[in-house]
Design a protein around this motif. Structure first.
Motif, mmCIF file in Angstrom:
data_model
loop_
_atom_site.group_PDB
_atom_site.id
_atom_site.type_symbol
_atom_site.label_atom_id
_atom_site.label_comp_id
_atom_site.label_asym_id
_atom_site.label_seq_id
_atom_site.Cartn_x
_atom_site.Cartn_y
_atom_site.Cartn_z
ATOM 1 N N GLY A 87 0.803 -1.242 0.049
ATOM 2 C CA GLY A 87 0.092 -0.029 0.067
ATOM 3 C C GLY A 87 0.868 1.418 0.077
ATOM 4 N N MET A 88 1.995 1.044 -0.269
ATOM 5 C CA MET A 88 2.793 2.545 -0.488
ATOM 6 C C MET A 88 3.242 2.805 -2.053
ATOM 7 N N ILE A 89 3.588 4.047 -2.157
ATOM 8 C CA ILE A 89 3.681 4.572 -3.350
ATOM 9 C C ILE A 89 5.095 4.771 -3.716
ATOM 10 N N CYS A 90 6.121 4.438 -2.656
ATOM 11 C CA CYS A 90 7.346 4.756 -3.122
ATOM 12 C C CYS A 90 7.979 4.555 -4.371
ATOM 13 N N GLY A 91 7.720 3.414 -4.738
ATOM 14 C CA GLY A 91 8.054 2.931 -6.191
ATOM 15 C C GLY A 91 9.294 2.007 -6.185
ATOM 16 N N GLY A 92 9.973 1.601 -5.020
ATOM 17 C CA GLY A 92 10.973 0.741 -4.938
ATOM 18 C C GLY A 92 10.766 -0.495 -4.400
ATOM 19 N N SER A 93 11.612 -1.190 -3.845
ATOM 20 C CA SER A 93 11.379 -2.421 -3.244
ATOM 21 C C SER A 93 12.460 -2.541 -2.002
ATOM 22 N N THR A 94 12.078 -3.573 -1.282
ATOM 23 C CA THR A 94 13.052 -3.687 -0.134
ATOM 24 C C THR A 94 13.164 -5.408 0.190
ATOM 25 N N ASP A 95 14.133 -5.681 0.695
ATOM 26 C CA ASP A 95 14.089 -7.078 1.445
ATOM 27 C C ASP A 95 14.049 -7.061 3.054
ATOM 28 N N ILE A 96 13.267 -7.497 3.703
ATOM 29 C CA ILE A 96 13.127 -7.537 4.869
ATOM 30 C C ILE A 96 13.789 -8.686 5.803
ATOM 31 N N LEU A 97 14.611 -8.567 6.353
ATOM 32 C CA LEU A 97 15.155 -9.897 7.202
ATOM 33 C C LEU A 97 14.332 -10.007 8.617
ATOM 34 N N PHE A 98 13.542 -11.389 8.845
ATOM 35 C CA PHE A 98 12.911 -11.706 10.092
ATOM 36 C C PHE A 98 13.722 -12.540 10.856
ATOM 37 N N THR A 99 14.154 -12.060 12.193
ATOM 38 C CA THR A 99 14.881 -13.005 13.039
ATOM 39 C C THR A 99 14.239 -13.248 14.356
ATOM 40 N N PRO A 100 13.611 -14.385 14.195
ATOM 41 C CA PRO A 100 12.950 -14.788 15.807
ATOM 42 C C PRO A 100 14.217 -15.079 16.651
ATOM 43 N N LEU A 101 14.102 -14.551 17.860
ATOM 44 C CA LEU A 101 15.101 -14.707 19.136
ATOM 45 C C LEU A 101 14.293 -15.673 20.219
ATOM 46 N N THR A 102 15.240 -16.482 20.527
ATOM 47 C CA THR A 102 14.870 -17.302 21.816
ATOM 48 C C THR A 102 15.944 -17.339 23.071
ATOM 49 N N ASP A 103 17.117 -16.720 22.482
ATOM 50 C CA ASP A 103 18.135 -16.590 23.713
ATOM 51 C C ASP A 103 18.699 -15.311 23.493
ATOM 52 N N ALA A 104 18.604 -14.773 24.823
ATOM 53 C CA ALA A 104 19.052 -13.345 25.114
ATOM 54 C C ALA A 104 20.666 -13.285 24.942
#
Length: 316
Positions: A87-104
């Motif tokens: 829903g954005m009109i920036c016009g570009g694209s991005t790769d988002i890295l999702f990192t689940p954490l289980t250990d502090a």
């Protein structure tokens, strides 16, 4: 690196809440943020940080809170005309890295490295695996998505940008405060004990008490300015300015800014030319700062820091 993100994630994990790190790994075209922007999110929503706000950030947070996030990289279009866009009109694209954490533990190690000013890198595996720390390779200076095995997003613990603030007066104090908010590493030097006090510059990495003629000794070895560094000169008088300018010109510093009037500039340049510094006019920015009509120390600091941010980004 933003310690608040690490600490917020660590606190949530310790309290038993699952946490995700959401990081901008790569971008193409116009996007809200650059690679390296990141945030911590748990089931309640945003904990700390940002990847640019707006629909992109909202969507990523929703994926986490609604259990729709998956470990690893996710390509997102920011063109509203494309299928799967957010829903954005920036016009570009991005790769988002999702990192689940289980250990502090990796978070604690990163906070400790940050507090100890260790030149290390916080690594987030591209497959969403557990983070780890490693020494920073000098060939890489900023956040990078490294494709060589093991593929990973590298986030430097220390900001590789460095600024040397020469002079500890009122403007320098405001500049230091702003640089602290910008999380830019900086050092301060003054020849007066009361103005070279650590408590006066709480955000500075180091505060040095020395004669301005001895700056080459105070900032030697690993502390010596490089072509990637900036020097801001704002001493209390012409003699201090002259000594600081000569020191800066003897280094490869990429930016040298000097506070003062245009008349002062002409006098200084003439003296420097007589001393053999023929490159001074090309290397020194004076008056320092963007022309925004600044008057008060805080306003001048805004103009100076804005120009510094502009210079740093012009090299990218």
């Amino acid at each position: 690196m933003d310690a608040a993100i690490l600490q917020a994630a660590q606190t949530a994990l310790t309290a038993g809440h699952p946490v995700w790190l959401v990081t901008v790994a790569a971008v193409t075209g116009s996007t809200p943020q650059r690679p390296g922007a990141w945030m911590a999110v748990d089931e309640t929503g945003l904990l700390a940080g940002t990847i640019g706000g707006g629909a992109l950030e909202y969507t990523c947070i929703q994926w986490v809170t609604q259990g729709q996030a998956a470990p690893g990289l996710r390509h997102i279009s920011l063109n509203a005309r494309e299928a799967g866009a957010v829903g954005m009109i920036c016009g570009g694209s991005t790769d988002i890295l999702f990192t689940p954490l289980t250990d502090a533990a990796p978070l604690r190690a990163a906070v400790q490295a940050l507090e100890a000013r260790q030149d290390r890198v916080f690594c987030l595996p591209a497959d969403g695996g557990a983070p780890w720390l490693m020494p920073r390779e000098m060939t890489r200076t900023g956040p990078d998505l490294v494709t060589e095995a093991p593929a990973r997003m590298e986030l430097p613990i220390l900001d590789t940008r460095r600024i040397f603030v020469i002079g500890g007066g009122h403007v320098a104090r405001e500049v230091s405060r702003l640089l602290g908010q910008l999380a830019i590493r900086h050092f301060v030097a003054d020849d007066r004990a009361e103005f070279a006090a650590a408590e006066r510059f709480a955000d500075a990495e180091q505060v040095v008490l020395c004669d301005f003629a001895a700056l080459n000794t105070a900032f030697a070895g690993a502390l010596a300015p490089t072509a990637a560094d900036a020097v801001c000169i704002m001493t209390r008088g012409h003699q201090g300015d002259a000594a600081a300018v000569r020191w800066a010109l003897d280094t490869p510093a990429g930016y040298i800014g000097l506070m003062g009037s245009r008349r002062k500039r002409e006098t200084l340049f003439a003296d420097l030319a007589a001393a053999g510094y023929t490159d001074a006019p090309a290397r020194i920015t004076t008056p320092i700062g963007l022309a925004i009509g600044a008057v008060t120390p805080a306003e001048i600091a805004v103009s100076v820091c804005a120009q510094l941010v502009q210079w740093f980004h012009s090299k990218e």
